[in-house]
Design a protein around this motif. Structure first.
Motif, PDB file in Angstrom:
ATOM      1  N   ASP A 161     -20.851 -13.188  29.241  1.00 28.42           N
ATOM      2  CA  ASP A 161     -19.913 -13.757  28.273  1.00 28.42           C
ATOM      3  C   ASP A 161     -20.595 -14.145  26.962  1.00 28.42           C
ATOM      4  OD1 ASP A 161     -17.558 -13.667  29.862  1.00 28.42           O
ATOM      5  OD2 ASP A 161     -18.238 -15.417  30.974  1.00 28.42           O
ATOM      6  N   GLU A 162     -21.772 -14.755  27.079  1.00 23.92           N
ATOM      7  CA  GLU A 162     -22.451 -15.268  25.886  1.00 23.92           C
ATOM      8  C   GLU A 162     -22.864 -14.177  24.912  1.00 23.92           C
ATOM      9  OE1 GLU A 162     -23.139 -18.329  29.135  1.00 23.92           O
ATOM     10  OE2 GLU A 162     -22.977 -16.151  28.971  1.00 23.92           O
ATOM     11  N   SER A 163     -22.923 -12.930  25.363  1.00 19.91           N
ATOM     12  CA  SER A 163     -23.418 -11.847  24.503  1.00 19.91           C
ATOM     13  C   SER A 163     -22.339 -11.203  23.640  1.00 19.91           C
ATOM     14  CB  SER A 163     -24.082 -10.765  25.359  1.00 19.91           C
ATOM     15  OG  SER A 163     -23.132 -10.079  26.155  1.00 19.91           O
ATOM     16  N   LEU A 164     -21.062 -11.562  23.865  1.00 21.50           N
ATOM     17  CA  LEU A 164     -19.967 -10.894  23.169  1.00 21.50           C
ATOM     18  C   LEU A 164     -19.635 -11.615  21.863  1.00 21.50           C
ATOM     19  CD1 LEU A 164     -17.852 -10.009  26.308  1.00 21.50           C
ATOM     20  CD2 LEU A 164     -19.370  -8.515  24.990  1.00 21.50           C
ATOM     21  N   ILE A 165     -20.616 -11.603  20.976  1.00 19.99           N
ATOM     22  CA  ILE A 165     -20.505 -12.247  19.669  1.00 19.99           C
ATOM     23  C   ILE A 165     -21.269 -11.384  18.669  1.00 19.99           C
ATOM     24  CG2 ILE A 165     -22.520 -13.700  20.130  1.00 19.99           C
ATOM     25  CD1 ILE A 165     -21.227 -15.904  18.451  1.00 19.99           C
ATOM     26  N   ILE A 175     -16.184 -13.472  17.310  1.00 20.36           N
ATOM     27  CA  ILE A 175     -16.035 -12.936  18.662  1.00 20.36           C
ATOM     28  C   ILE A 175     -15.988 -11.419  18.562  1.00 20.36           C
ATOM     29  CG2 ILE A 175     -14.531 -12.839  20.684  1.00 20.36           C
ATOM     30  CD1 ILE A 175     -13.527 -15.614  19.934  1.00 20.36           C
ATOM     31  N   ARG A 176     -16.738 -10.743  19.414  1.00 22.53           N
ATOM     32  CA  ARG A 176     -16.776  -9.286  19.358  1.00 22.53           C
ATOM     33  C   ARG A 176     -15.401  -8.699  19.659  1.00 22.53           C
ATOM     34  NH1 ARG A 176     -21.680  -5.496  21.606  1.00 22.53           N
ATOM     35  NH2 ARG A 176     -20.759  -3.478  21.088  1.00 22.53           N
ATOM     36  N   GLY A 181     -10.458 -11.718  27.876  1.00 22.54           N
ATOM     37  CA  GLY A 181     -10.310 -12.956  28.629  1.00 22.54           C
ATOM     38  C   GLY A 181     -11.495 -13.889  28.557  1.00 22.54           C
ATOM     39  N   ALA A 182     -12.048 -14.071  27.378  1.00 22.55           N
ATOM     40  CA  ALA A 182     -13.195 -14.966  27.240  1.00 22.55           C
ATOM     41  C   ALA A 182     -12.831 -16.363  27.733  1.00 22.55           C
ATOM     42  CB  ALA A 182     -13.641 -15.020  25.785  1.00 22.55           C
ATOM     43  N   PRO A 183     -13.673 -16.978  28.585  1.00 26.28           N
ATOM     44  CA  PRO A 183     -13.335 -18.312  29.105  1.00 26.28           C
ATOM     45  C   PRO A 183     -13.285 -19.372  28.017  1.00 26.28           C
ATOM     46  CG  PRO A 183     -15.577 -17.689  29.719  1.00 26.28           C
ATOM     47  CD  PRO A 183     -14.936 -16.474  29.142  1.00 26.28           C
ATOM     48  N   VAL A 184     -14.130 -19.215  27.006  1.00 22.30           N
ATOM     49  CA  VAL A 184     -14.099 -20.094  25.830  1.00 22.30           C
ATOM     50  C   VAL A 184     -14.440 -19.237  24.622  1.00 22.30           C
ATOM     51  CG1 VAL A 184     -14.778 -22.181  27.081  1.00 22.30           C
ATOM     52  CG2 VAL A 184     -16.544 -20.734  26.069  1.00 22.30           C
ATOM     53  N   ASP A 185     -14.170 -19.752  23.441  1.00 22.46           N
ATOM     54  CA  ASP A 185     -14.593 -19.089  22.209  1.00 22.46           C
ATOM     55  C   ASP A 185     -16.102 -18.893  22.275  1.00 22.46           C
ATOM     56  OD1 ASP A 185     -15.487 -18.613  19.523  1.00 22.46           O
ATOM     57  OD2 ASP A 185     -13.635 -19.488  18.757  1.00 22.46           O
ATOM     58  N   THR A 186     -16.563 -17.659  22.122  1.00 27.87           N
ATOM     59  CA  THR A 186     -17.988 -17.354  22.275  1.00 27.87           C
ATOM     60  C   THR A 186     -18.845 -18.129  21.296  1.00 27.87           C
ATOM     61  OG1 THR A 186     -17.182 -15.118  22.744  1.00 27.87           O
ATOM     62  CG2 THR A 186     -19.555 -15.423  22.680  1.00 27.87           C
ATOM     63  N   ARG A 187     -18.273 -18.567  20.185  1.00 25.14           N
ATOM     64  CA  ARG A 187     -19.049 -19.327  19.208  1.00 25.14           C
ATOM     65  C   ARG A 187     -19.403 -20.724  19.720  1.00 25.14           C
ATOM     66  NH1 ARG A 187     -14.876 -17.459  14.584  1.00 25.14           N
ATOM     67  NH2 ARG A 187     -13.548 -17.870  16.392  1.00 25.14           N
ATOM     68  N   VAL A 188     -18.720 -21.139  20.795  1.00 25.43           N
ATOM     69  CA  VAL A 188     -19.051 -22.426  21.416  1.00 25.43           C
ATOM     70  C   VAL A 188     -20.314 -22.297  22.274  1.00 25.43           C
ATOM     71  CG1 VAL A 188     -18.253 -24.179  23.057  1.00 25.43           C
ATOM     72  CG2 VAL A 188     -16.656 -23.181  21.405  1.00 25.43           C
ATOM     73  N   THR A 189     -20.486 -21.151  22.883  1.00 24.77           N
ATOM     74  CA  THR A 189     -21.597 -20.964  23.825  1.00 24.77           C
ATOM     75  C   THR A 189     -22.803 -20.261  23.211  1.00 24.77           C
ATOM     76  OG1 THR A 189     -20.738 -18.811  24.554  1.00 24.77           O
ATOM     77  CG2 THR A 189     -19.970 -20.773  25.737  1.00 24.77           C
ATOM     78  N   SER A 190     -22.602 -19.607  22.066  1.00 23.98           N
ATOM     79  CA  SER A 190     -23.624 -18.682  21.582  1.00 23.98           C
ATOM     80  C   SER A 190     -23.884 -18.809  20.088  1.00 23.98           C
ATOM     81  CB  SER A 190     -23.192 -17.238  21.880  1.00 23.98           C
ATOM     82  OG  SER A 190     -22.851 -17.073  23.232  1.00 23.98           O
ATOM     83  N   ARG A 191     -25.081 -18.381  19.726  1.00 26.33           N
ATOM     84  CA  ARG A 191     -25.432 -18.133  18.332  1.00 26.33           C
ATOM     85  C   ARG A 191     -25.824 -16.672  18.211  1.00 26.33           C
ATOM     86  NH1 ARG A 191     -25.398 -22.434  15.178  1.00 26.33           N
ATOM     87  NH2 ARG A 191     -25.470 -24.524  16.145  1.00 26.33           N
TER      88      ARG A 191
END
Length: 444
Positions: A161-165, A175-176, A181-191
């Motif tokens: 999930d964290e890689s789809l940014i 978000i890519r 169905g991302a569990p959360v906005d990827t910008r919350v989990t990833s840079r």
């Protein structure tokens, strides 16, 4: 382009009536295939597998292909290599106990061999590289106390999930496109930072919330993007300076040699993840830990690494997968075999450059893997490589090759060699590629 593609698709349909019928009748499979990505075929429907051996695949209609896709790396050892077949038969038929939840001595051998190849002293097994990445991420978050993971724009780490940014056109994280169905906005989990951009990487790490940088030593699934001089050394310098772990995903870049890019380029990651090829076609993944990381994990007595802590799976490390992995590493993807594959990969890359010399394209190589991209000079970031995509041109070249007995990876123009690939196989591919390019020139 449209006329050429229509012609090739019509020929494809004519050549493969049984595959077309099988696809049409698979009504109870979501997407009509066992996994939806199998439907991504330039001809309009997938070829159906009848058999495969070595560097050859035969479809349901009886056509045999030179296979330069090799399961998108999963069959980099070749299809059903004899030592792996023997090991699997012995484990499953003669000895039994393919999934008994008990360790085997093969696993210790695999751990020792992976240490010899990649340098990291502690290893754990998974079923896929995606799982290995997920578990490595959880461990990194646990021991750093930080929430975020940094990846490169248009990287590939399976369905993590964290890689789809990605880095958007305006330079901000997005978000890519197509993320399901991302569990959360990827910008919350990833840079995210572009590959080959150490300045942006430094800016993102300065926030102090990144547990790990998860990266391929060279980008692969967006076309091969190679590191510029000094870039990987700068990544290691920056991650250390900011207390961030470095995870090298070698699942595709294992093609660089017996220890992937980690060994070939003298890299020093904290964690290595790998999968696909090491099992010789049998599902397996693994992750390796540096001594420091393993000690930091073991010091955390509050972490549940045995039961429901979120790391592990019932079939991970099963006896069948481990037996296949030992056979692959011990007898098939040996140092000697991979040196030969790299030499053939160089022959492939040089021949491809000649075949496309009249086009504004470029070629990149990582050991046994070579790929051309519709841009020259070669893209230096994932964003640049994404911008160079041309779906119609991709489809034309793929279906043209398939109609003439050559299989390439469906997602991009990657060609990979295995121990049983021959120079004659490469020559056949180059002849077909040159003919496809000439038709484009004549119509252009």
């Amino acid at each position: 382009m449209e006329r050429l593609l229509d012609r090739e698709r019509a020929r494809y349909a004519e050549l493969h009536p049984r595959s077309a019928s099988a696809y049409a009748n698979a009504k109870n499979l979501f997407g009509r295939t066992p996994m939806t990505w199998m439907a991504k075929q330039a001809g309009g429907f997938p070829l159906y597998l009848a058999s495969a051996r070595g560097a050859r695949v035969t479809d349901l209609d009886g056509h045999t292909y030179i296979d330069l896709c090799l399961g998108d790396t999963g069959a980099m050892a070749g299809h059903s290599p004899a030592p792996v077949v023997e090991a699997v038969q012995k484990r499953f038929k003669d000895l039994g106990g393919a999934t008994a939840m008990l360790p085997t001595e093969d696993a210790a051998w695999v751990g020792e061999e992976l240490t010899r190849r990649f340098g990291l002293p502690q290893w754990s097994l998974a079923l896929t590289a995606t799982d290995a990445n997920r578990w490595a991420i959880r461990l990194a978050r646990a021991i750093t106390g930080r929430p975020k993971i940094l990846v490169n724009s248009y990287c590939y780490h399976g369905s993590v999930d964290e890689s789809l940014i990605v880095v958007g056109p305006d330079g901000t994280p997005q978000i890519r496109e197509g993320n399901v169905g991302a569990p959360v906005d990827t910008r919350v989990t990833s840079r995210v930072a572009e590959y080959n951009d150490p300045h942006r990487l430094a800016q993102e790490l300065e926030h102090g919330d990144v547990a790990a940088v998860l990266m391929e030593p060279a980008l692969t699934n967006i076309g091969i993007v190679l590191p510029e001089p000094g870039y990987l050394e700068k990544v290691r310098e920056l991650t250390r300076a900011h207390g961030t772990l470095l995870i090298n995903d070698e699942t595709h870049t294992f093609s660089a040699g017996p220890g992937g890019c980690t060994r070939a380029w003298s890299l020093d990651p904290d964690i290595v993840t790998i999968g696909k090829a090491i099992g010789g076609g049998v599902p397996v993944g693994a992750y390796g830990l540096s001594q420091e990381v393993s000690e930091r994990i073991e010091a955390r007595t509050d972490l549940d690494l045995i039961d429901m802590g979120g790391v592990g799976g019932t079939l991970a490390g099963n006896a069948l997968s481990v037996a296949a992995t030992r056979a692959t590493l011990e007898h098939v993807l040996t140092d000697e075999a991979m040196a030969g594959m790299t030499a053939l990969g160089t022959y492939l890359a040089e021949g491809t450059r000649q075949a496309i010399a009249t086009m504004p394209w470029s070629v990149a190589q990582v050991g046994a893997r070579a790929e051309y991209r519709f841009a020259n000079p070669a893209p230096r970031t994932g964003g640049e490589s994404h911008a160079a995509e041309n779906p119609a041109l991709d489809d034309y070249l793929h279906v043209y090759a398939a109609n003439r007995g050559i299989l390439l990876t469906p997602f991009h123009n990657m060609a990979l060699v295995c121990p049983e690939t021959t120079q004659e196989d490469i020559d056949a591919h180059l002849e077909v590629l040159e003919a496809a390019v000439k038709e484009l020139e004549q119509d252009g």
